[in-house]
Design a protein around this motif. Structure first.
Motif, mmCIF file in Angstrom:
data_model
loop_
_atom_site.group_PDB
_atom_site.id
_atom_site.type_symbol
_atom_site.label_atom_id
_atom_site.label_comp_id
_atom_site.label_asym_id
_atom_site.label_seq_id
_atom_site.Cartn_x
_atom_site.Cartn_y
_atom_site.Cartn_z
ATOM 1 N N ALA A 42 -8.612 5.167 2.835
ATOM 2 C CA ALA A 42 -8.096 4.066 2.024
ATOM 3 C C ALA A 42 -8.045 2.776 2.836
ATOM 4 C CB ALA A 42 -6.713 4.414 1.480
ATOM 5 N N ILE A 43 -7.607 2.869 4.088
ATOM 6 C CA ILE A 43 -7.571 1.679 4.959
ATOM 7 C C ILE A 43 -8.986 1.157 5.174
ATOM 8 C CG2 ILE A 43 -6.984 0.801 7.258
ATOM 9 C CD1 ILE A 43 -4.779 3.046 7.306
ATOM 10 N N ALA A 44 -9.917 2.049 5.459
ATOM 11 C CA ALA A 44 -11.304 1.644 5.701
ATOM 12 C C ALA A 44 -11.899 0.960 4.481
ATOM 13 C CB ALA A 44 -12.151 2.853 6.101
ATOM 14 N N GLY A 45 -11.506 1.415 3.296
ATOM 15 C CA GLY A 45 -12.040 0.853 2.068
ATOM 16 C C GLY A 45 -11.262 -0.340 1.533
ATOM 17 N N GLY A 46 -10.170 -0.719 2.205
ATOM 18 C CA GLY A 46 -9.366 -1.846 1.740
ATOM 19 C C GLY A 46 -8.607 -1.555 0.460
ATOM 20 N N ILE A 47 -8.332 -0.289 0.210
ATOM 21 C CA ILE A 47 -7.616 0.113 -1.014
ATOM 22 C C ILE A 47 -6.122 0.108 -0.711
ATOM 23 C CG2 ILE A 47 -7.320 1.934 -2.733
ATOM 24 C CD1 ILE A 47 -10.205 2.850 -1.907
ATOM 25 N N THR A 48 -5.459 -0.971 -1.050
ATOM 26 C CA THR A 48 -4.052 -1.165 -0.680
ATOM 27 C C THR A 48 -3.126 -0.686 -1.789
ATOM 28 O OG1 THR A 48 -4.140 -3.445 -1.455
ATOM 29 C CG2 THR A 48 -4.596 -3.066 0.877
ATOM 30 N N ASN A 50 -0.578 1.498 -1.565
ATOM 31 C CA ASN A 50 0.819 1.770 -1.215
ATOM 32 C C ASN A 50 1.186 0.934 0.013
ATOM 33 O OD1 ASN A 50 0.273 3.258 1.266
ATOM 34 N ND2 ASN A 50 -0.214 5.044 0.005
ATOM 35 N N LEU A 51 2.445 0.961 0.379
ATOM 36 C CA LEU A 51 2.929 0.107 1.461
ATOM 37 C C LEU A 51 2.267 0.435 2.800
ATOM 38 C CD1 LEU A 51 4.721 -2.078 2.632
ATOM 39 C CD2 LEU A 51 6.592 -0.397 2.725
ATOM 40 N N MET A 52 2.090 1.702 3.096
ATOM 41 C CA MET A 52 1.505 2.054 4.391
ATOM 42 C C MET A 52 0.090 1.486 4.515
ATOM 43 S SD MET A 52 1.142 5.667 6.457
ATOM 44 C CE MET A 52 1.082 6.589 4.974
ATOM 45 N N VAL A 53 -0.720 1.671 3.486
ATOM 46 C CA VAL A 53 -2.092 1.190 3.530
ATOM 47 C C VAL A 53 -2.121 -0.335 3.486
ATOM 48 C CG1 VAL A 53 -4.332 1.291 2.382
ATOM 49 C CG2 VAL A 53 -2.924 3.336 2.512
ATOM 50 N N ARG A 54 -1.239 -0.948 2.700
ATOM 51 C CA ARG A 54 -1.183 -2.409 2.646
ATOM 52 C C ARG A 54 -0.774 -2.979 4.005
ATOM 53 N NH1 ARG A 54 -2.743 -7.392 1.597
ATOM 54 N NH2 ARG A 54 -1.013 -8.834 1.583
ATOM 55 N N ALA A 55 0.237 -2.391 4.636
ATOM 56 C CA ALA A 55 0.683 -2.872 5.950
ATOM 57 C C ALA A 55 -0.430 -2.706 6.985
ATOM 58 C CB ALA A 55 1.945 -2.139 6.386
ATOM 59 N N ALA A 56 -1.187 -1.612 6.912
ATOM 60 C CA ALA A 56 -2.315 -1.417 7.831
ATOM 61 C C ALA A 56 -3.390 -2.466 7.571
ATOM 62 C CB ALA A 56 -2.883 -0.007 7.671
ATOM 63 N N ASP A 57 -3.646 -2.752 6.313
ATOM 64 C CA ASP A 57 -4.628 -3.775 5.948
ATOM 65 C C ASP A 57 -4.212 -5.137 6.497
ATOM 66 O OD1 ASP A 57 -7.059 -4.319 4.154
ATOM 67 O OD2 ASP A 57 -5.607 -5.767 3.376
ATOM 68 N N VAL A 58 -2.941 -5.460 6.364
ATOM 69 C CA VAL A 58 -2.420 -6.731 6.883
ATOM 70 C C VAL A 58 -2.520 -6.750 8.409
ATOM 71 C CG1 VAL A 58 -0.304 -8.094 7.177
ATOM 72 C CG2 VAL A 58 -0.938 -7.236 4.913
ATOM 73 N N THR A 59 -2.232 -5.631 9.046
ATOM 74 C CA THR A 59 -2.336 -5.551 10.503
ATOM 75 C C THR A 59 -3.748 -5.889 10.954
ATOM 76 O OG1 THR A 59 -0.560 -3.900 10.594
ATOM 77 C CG2 THR A 59 -2.034 -4.004 12.487
ATOM 78 N N LEU A 60 -4.743 -5.324 10.285
ATOM 79 C CA LEU A 60 -6.138 -5.638 10.620
ATOM 80 C C LEU A 60 -6.468 -7.091 10.304
ATOM 81 C CD1 LEU A 60 -7.941 -2.427 9.320
ATOM 82 C CD2 LEU A 60 -7.607 -3.115 11.714
ATOM 83 N N LYS A 61 -6.019 -7.562 9.145
ATOM 84 C CA LYS A 61 -6.298 -8.941 8.719
ATOM 85 C C LYS A 61 -5.757 -9.944 9.720
ATOM 86 C CE LYS A 61 -3.553 -10.728 5.461
ATOM 87 N NZ LYS A 61 -2.954 -11.989 5.864
ATOM 88 N N GLU A 62 -4.602 -9.658 10.283
ATOM 89 C CA GLU A 62 -3.954 -10.564 11.234
ATOM 90 C C GLU A 62 -4.403 -10.320 12.668
ATOM 91 O OE1 GLU A 62 -2.017 -13.124 10.362
ATOM 92 O OE2 GLU A 62 -2.294 -12.592 8.246
ATOM 93 N N ARG A 63 -5.384 -9.429 12.857
ATOM 94 C CA ARG A 63 -5.933 -9.104 14.175
ATOM 95 C C ARG A 63 -4.876 -8.532 15.123
ATOM 96 N NH1 ARG A 63 -9.764 -9.912 11.200
ATOM 97 N NH2 ARG A 63 -11.536 -11.254 11.628
ATOM 98 N N ARG A 64 -3.997 -7.722 14.541
ATOM 99 C CA ARG A 64 -2.986 -7.020 15.343
ATOM 100 C C ARG A 64 -3.474 -5.599 15.620
ATOM 101 N NH1 ARG A 64 1.577 -9.215 11.221
ATOM 102 N NH2 ARG A 64 1.609 -11.369 11.973
ATOM 103 N N LYS A 65 -2.838 -4.951 16.559
ATOM 104 C CA LYS A 65 -3.264 -3.611 16.965
ATOM 105 C C LYS A 65 -2.859 -2.581 15.901
ATOM 106 C CE LYS A 65 -3.433 -2.876 21.283
ATOM 107 N NZ LYS A 65 -3.182 -2.601 22.705
#
Length: 137
Positions: A42-48, A50-65
């Motif tokens: 889901a993270i790889a596909g940008g399918i946000t 739920n909160l966990m996947v959305r937070a991971a998506d935001v982490t990548l978007k903001e160039r955080r680890k």
């Protein structure tokens, strides 16, 4: 013990409008442990969805680890492609694969090794971590 007693805040997995889902909320990193193949995909596909996947998506978007401790194996080609895509996006794929060079004697030694590796990736070095010291010949 209820884990929620140990935290300052907790959010429902459905609450994708909470502050963790915003790039303006300051975090240094995110670890998903364990990370299912479903969550990783889901993270790889940008399918946000739920909160966990959305937070991971935001982490990548903001160039955080973002560190994903992917727990299922063996992997098929689709899994490996998702991992490669995530690595290209900046994620770190860190399956909890046991290391044996430190001569573990208990299951907890194996768990500790995986946790210590992730702490190292976060820059939170554990002074008690058992580390490779080379050959003892």
């Amino acid at each position: 013990m209820d884990v929620k007693q140990l935290v300052d805040y907790s959010y429902s997995v459905e609450d994708i409008s909470c502050r963790l889902a915003s790039g303006s909320y300051p975090t240094d990193a995110m670890v998903i442990a364990p990370c299912s193949i479903h969550t990783m995909s889901a993270i790889a596909g940008g399918i946000t969805s739920n909160l966990m996947v959305r937070a991971a998506d935001v982490t990548l978007k903001e160039r955080r680890k973002l560190i994903l401790m992917v727990r299922e194996s063996p992997f098929h080609l689709g899994h490996l492609r998702s991992m490669a895509a995530l690595a290209e996006m900046g994620a770190i794929i860190a399956p909890p694969i046991p290391g044996f060079y430190h001569n573990p004697t208990t299951v907890m030694d194996l768990v500790d090794h995986s946790v210590e590796r992730v702490l190292d990736l976060l820059g939170l070095l554990d002074p008690d971590a058992r580390r490779w010291e080379g050959s003892t010949r």
